[in-house]
Enzyme design. Sequence first.
Site, PDB file in Angstrom:
ATOM      1  N   ASP A  16       0.850  -1.185   0.000  1.00  0.00           N
ATOM      2  CA  ASP A  16       0.000   0.000   0.000  1.00  0.00           C
ATOM      3  C   ASP A  16       0.888   1.237   0.000  1.00  0.00           C
ATOM      4  OD1 ASP A  16      -2.043  -1.832   0.324  1.00  0.00           O
ATOM      5  OD2 ASP A  16      -2.970  -0.790   2.018  1.00  0.00           O
ATOM      6  N   HIS A  38       4.188  -7.641   0.374  1.00  0.00           N
ATOM      7  CA  HIS A  38       3.726  -8.920  -0.159  1.00  0.00           C
ATOM      8  C   HIS A  38       4.415  -9.268  -1.480  1.00  0.00           C
ATOM      9  CE1 HIS A  38       0.192  -9.438   2.649  1.00  0.00           C
ATOM     10  NE2 HIS A  38       0.580  -8.191   2.902  1.00  0.00           N
ATOM     11  N   SER A  65       8.663   3.159   4.954  1.00  0.00           N
ATOM     12  CA  SER A  65       9.698   3.480   4.000  1.00  0.00           C
ATOM     13  C   SER A  65       9.246   3.233   2.578  1.00  0.00           C
ATOM     14  CB  SER A  65      10.977   2.718   4.306  1.00  0.00           C
ATOM     15  OG  SER A  65      12.044   3.278   3.589  1.00  0.00           O
TER      16      SER A  65
END
Length: 294
Positions: free
Chosen positions: A100, A157, A261
Amino acid sequence: MNSLEKKQITYGQRLKIAFQYAMPQIYLTQIAGWFANKRWGAVTHFVIKMFAKKYNVHMAEAAKPNFSDYATFNEFFIRQLKEYARPINQNTDALCLPADGKISQCGHIDDELLLQAKGHSFSLRDLLAGDEELTRLFKDGEFVTTYLSPRDYHRVHMPCNGTIRKMIYVPGELFSVNPFLNTHIPNLLARNERVICLFDTDFGPMVQILVGATITASISTVWEGVINPPRTGDIRTWTYEGQSAVSLAKGQEMGAFQLGSTVINLFPKNAVKLADYLQVDTVTRVGEILAYKK
């Protein structure tokens, strides 16, 4: 940086840049990590609530939506989402977004140069800590850089099925990676602390890099756990063969940031075509389409 860019920088912005160079990055990060792991009951819950309010964190999609469910700030920061909050695109010819956030930059690797921000490039070789084999593999390939803001979900992911073959921990600076500083600190992403992960995939070799930043207390992977700390100042390399080579499925968690980050994905020349909708500032969600097999 050209003269026009210099004129556009205010005095306050110059101070922000100067502070990044002057501040004791490691000590601030260690202190932040210490506080973030403390169990202070109601105080911790209040801090989490204020943070969520300031950054408009969407708690309704969290597996644990109540602030009181988290014993430490770090537990909150690497919170898991509800099971179906991020559906994974099932097209076998497509890779999905790993995190995200927002697209910082994406596109073609021009020989060995990647775009960091408009008018600013950095070296693929530097990003990969001088690794000749990796530089050769990804020269003239494609890249995608995703910035994770404080409000975002901070687990990372897999874009596709993959088997880990090599991991490199690269010590470095801990500059903040927000969009303003990414524009004004040269070679920032190739200077910051990072963990480079090389995977074998059906799309060819793929690198996924987790880049640290100011007060990023740690970076972890699911196969090795916490990579940093310790911060010894030395490059560390892991190679994986046979049973030690962990395979992960498309959409499966591969790592996490304790305080946020950037994630950088690298693909070889002629391996993938990036999705047309991806451009600077595109909002990203895990599981949406990143690229297609060529």
